[in-house]
Enzyme design. Sequence first.
Site, mmCIF file in Angstrom:
data_model
loop_
_atom_site.group_PDB
_atom_site.id
_atom_site.type_symbol
_atom_site.label_atom_id
_atom_site.label_comp_id
_atom_site.label_asym_id
_atom_site.label_seq_id
_atom_site.Cartn_x
_atom_site.Cartn_y
_atom_site.Cartn_z
ATOM 1 N N TRP A 172 -15.268 -10.850 6.027
ATOM 2 C CA TRP A 172 -13.981 -11.115 5.395
ATOM 3 C C TRP A 172 -12.980 -11.449 6.484
ATOM 4 O O TRP A 172 -12.861 -10.728 7.471
ATOM 5 C CB TRP A 172 -13.470 -9.906 4.604
ATOM 6 C CG TRP A 172 -12.069 -10.149 4.107
ATOM 7 C CD1 TRP A 172 -11.709 -10.906 3.045
ATOM 8 C CD2 TRP A 172 -10.857 -9.690 4.714
ATOM 9 N NE1 TRP A 172 -10.334 -10.940 2.937
ATOM 10 C CE2 TRP A 172 -9.790 -10.196 3.952
ATOM 11 C CE3 TRP A 172 -10.565 -8.890 5.834
ATOM 12 C CZ2 TRP A 172 -8.449 -9.945 4.259
ATOM 13 C CZ3 TRP A 172 -9.233 -8.633 6.141
ATOM 14 C CH2 TRP A 172 -8.195 -9.151 5.356
ATOM 15 N N GLU A 190 -16.957 -12.814 1.828
ATOM 16 C CA GLU A 190 -16.042 -12.198 0.861
ATOM 17 C C GLU A 190 -14.744 -12.986 0.754
ATOM 18 O O GLU A 190 -14.086 -13.290 1.746
ATOM 19 C CB GLU A 190 -15.733 -10.765 1.289
ATOM 20 C CG GLU A 190 -14.738 -10.057 0.386
ATOM 21 C CD GLU A 190 -14.414 -8.656 0.877
ATOM 22 O OE1 GLU A 190 -13.622 -7.965 0.206
ATOM 23 O OE2 GLU A 190 -14.946 -8.245 1.942
ATOM 24 N N LYS A 218 -10.743 -13.672 -0.937
ATOM 25 C CA LYS A 218 -9.542 -12.902 -1.258
ATOM 26 C C LYS A 218 -8.540 -13.835 -1.928
ATOM 27 O O LYS A 218 -8.453 -15.022 -1.593
ATOM 28 C CB LYS A 218 -8.938 -12.274 -0.003
ATOM 29 C CG LYS A 218 -7.783 -11.331 -0.307
ATOM 30 C CD LYS A 218 -7.592 -10.304 0.788
ATOM 31 C CE LYS A 218 -6.447 -9.349 0.435
ATOM 32 N NZ LYS A 218 -6.394 -8.176 1.307
ATOM 33 N N ASP A 254 -15.197 -8.424 -4.564
ATOM 34 C CA ASP A 254 -14.338 -7.251 -4.404
ATOM 35 C C ASP A 254 -13.451 -7.145 -5.633
ATOM 36 O O ASP A 254 -12.798 -8.105 -6.035
ATOM 37 C CB ASP A 254 -13.485 -7.397 -3.143
ATOM 38 C CG ASP A 254 -12.656 -6.159 -2.848
ATOM 39 O OD1 ASP A 254 -11.802 -5.810 -3.688
ATOM 40 O OD2 ASP A 254 -12.846 -5.548 -1.780
ATOM 41 N N HIS A 264 -9.837 -8.595 -5.434
ATOM 42 C CA HIS A 264 -9.554 -9.889 -4.816
ATOM 43 C C HIS A 264 -9.455 -11.036 -5.801
ATOM 44 O O HIS A 264 -9.788 -12.179 -5.484
ATOM 45 C CB HIS A 264 -10.618 -10.191 -3.760
ATOM 46 C CG HIS A 264 -10.494 -9.338 -2.540
ATOM 47 N ND1 HIS A 264 -11.209 -9.567 -1.398
ATOM 48 C CD2 HIS A 264 -9.740 -8.246 -2.284
ATOM 49 C CE1 HIS A 264 -10.903 -8.658 -0.485
ATOM 50 N NE2 HIS A 264 -10.017 -7.843 -1.015
ATOM 51 N N HIS A 276 -17.828 -4.803 -3.612
ATOM 52 C CA HIS A 276 -16.870 -3.853 -3.068
ATOM 53 C C HIS A 276 -16.105 -3.306 -4.260
ATOM 54 O O HIS A 276 -15.253 -3.977 -4.838
ATOM 55 C CB HIS A 276 -15.928 -4.531 -2.085
ATOM 56 C CG HIS A 276 -16.472 -4.591 -0.695
ATOM 57 N ND1 HIS A 276 -15.738 -5.028 0.384
ATOM 58 C CD2 HIS A 276 -17.687 -4.243 -0.198
ATOM 59 C CE1 HIS A 276 -16.482 -4.960 1.479
ATOM 60 N NE2 HIS A 276 -17.666 -4.489 1.147
ATOM 61 N N ASP A 303 -4.228 -6.210 -4.882
ATOM 62 C CA ASP A 303 -5.340 -5.645 -4.108
ATOM 63 C C ASP A 303 -4.875 -4.399 -3.367
ATOM 64 O O ASP A 303 -4.757 -4.380 -2.151
ATOM 65 C CB ASP A 303 -5.866 -6.693 -3.132
ATOM 66 C CG ASP A 303 -7.038 -6.167 -2.315
ATOM 67 O OD1 ASP A 303 -7.771 -5.309 -2.829
ATOM 68 O OD2 ASP A 303 -7.201 -6.619 -1.172
ATOM 69 N N ASP A 323 -6.314 -1.334 -3.483
ATOM 70 C CA ASP A 323 -7.411 -0.484 -3.017
ATOM 71 C C ASP A 323 -7.185 1.000 -3.307
ATOM 72 O O ASP A 323 -7.297 1.846 -2.426
ATOM 73 C CB ASP A 323 -7.661 -0.698 -1.518
ATOM 74 C CG ASP A 323 -8.245 -2.075 -1.232
ATOM 75 O OD1 ASP A 323 -9.165 -2.467 -1.954
ATOM 76 O OD2 ASP A 323 -7.770 -2.747 -0.307
ATOM 77 N N ASP A 330 -14.565 0.317 -1.473
ATOM 78 C CA ASP A 330 -13.536 -0.240 -0.599
ATOM 79 C C ASP A 330 -12.173 0.234 -1.085
ATOM 80 O O ASP A 330 -11.565 -0.378 -1.960
ATOM 81 C CB ASP A 330 -13.606 -1.764 -0.577
ATOM 82 C CG ASP A 330 -12.667 -2.368 0.460
ATOM 83 O OD1 ASP A 330 -11.982 -1.597 1.155
ATOM 84 O OD2 ASP A 330 -12.612 -3.605 0.568
#
Length: 422
Positions: A188, A229, A231, A262, A265, A289, A297, A299, A329
Amino acid sequence: MNQTQIEKAYKLAKERYAAVGVDTEAVLKKLQTIPVSINCWQGDDVGGFEQVGGSELSGGIQTTGNYPGKARTISELRSDIEKALSLIPGQHRLNLHASYLDNGGTFVDRNEIDPGYFQSWIDWAKDRLHGIDFNPTFFSHDKAADGFTLSHPDKSIRDFWIEHAIACRRIASEMGKQLGTPTVTNFWVPDAYKDIPADRVAPRERLADSLDEIFAEEIDPSLNLDAVESKLFGIGGESYTVGSHEFYMGYAISRQKLLCLDAGHYHPTEKISEKISSVMMFCPELLLHVSRPVRWDSDHVVCFDDELQQIAKELIRSDNLDKIHIGLDFFDASINRVAAWVIGTRNLLKALLFALLEPIEQLRRAELNMDYTQRLAYFEELKSMPWNAVWDYYCLKQEIPVGLDWFDEVKQYEKEVMSKRV
C-alpha cells in the site's frame, strides 16, 4: 457461566443446529483451521522501531487518542501480543510492517534492510504463531514527505522505494521459508494529491512501472505472496489517489497478484462483502484487511456488526478459504490496546462461526429452485439460533476465557504491566 452450564447450553444448541442440517462439531474443527493475521501496529499506534520513541506519522496515516500504556519497545509489543493471543481461541498470524525491524538501536534506512533485522521476530514467532505477514512501509519517512513514493516524478526517490520494496519481498520470503507458511506481503502506497491534478495518467504509469520492477524477481509462492491495496483518499490526498481501486484491480488481474480489499478504502456506500465473489473470479487469491470505517477510513476496532457478518458469510459461502487471507487493520489509541486486539479478533472469529453455522446447501437448493420464501425464512430464523452457546463452548475447549472473563485479565495486565510504562 461455569463449565457444566456451558456444556449443557452447547448440547441444546448442537441439537437445534442438527435439526437444520448443521454439524456443530465439524464447524468447530473448521473454525480452528482459519488463522487471522493480527495487526502489530495496534499495539504502539503505528510508531514502529526505526527510531527510539517511534516515528512521527505522515503519509495519510493518523492515530487518535492517548490511552496510557502503549508499547515502547519490541519486547513490550511482543508481551502485549502474547497477552492478546492468550485470550483469543485458535492459532493466528502476525501482520508486521517493515518499520518494526529489530535494528539494535542503530538507525537503518529502509532501502538497506535485510532478513537479519527481522530474525528475532521469526524466532519469536516459531512457537507462537501460524506465520507472519509483511508490509513495506511507504509512509512516515523524509522521502515520502511530499506525498509520493513509487509514483514520484523524481526517479531517484522512486528508486529508493523500489529498493525498499525489493528488500521487503526478500525478507518476507525468508520468513516464509523459516516458518513453513507463505508470507503475504502487502503493498500500500499513500501517493496522492490534495487538490485536483492536471495529469492523472503519468503518476499511474510511473506506479505501474515501479511495481513491475519490484515484482520482476520471481519468488516461490510457497514462500511469499504479493498483494496490492487500493485507497479511496487519505489525509492530505483528498482529491486524487494514484493507487485507486480501479488501478489495482486492473494491475492485480493483469499481473495475477493478490488484490487486497480493505473495508475502509471505499466510498461509504460500498461494501467489500459485495466485492469478494467478483474478485475471486479473476484474481488468483485475495487478501482482506478487516476494519470498521466510521464515515471514512478511520480504522475503528472491528465490531460484530452487519458488514462484518456479511464479509464472513461471503468468505464461507465462497468455498475459497484456502485462497483468501484474512487480516485486521485498525489502530485505536483511545482504548486499552490489548483489549482492542482481543475485541476485534474475537468479533471476527464470532462472525466466521456464525457464517459456518449456516445450512448453506439447503439455502443453495432453495435458491436454485427459486424458493425465495424458504431462503428468507431460513436467513431470518438463523439470526436467533443459539450460535453464542457454540462460541462459548469453543472458547471453553480452547481453554480461552468465556464471555467477559477475558476483560478481567486485560485489566489485571494493565495494572501490573502497562500502567508502569511512563
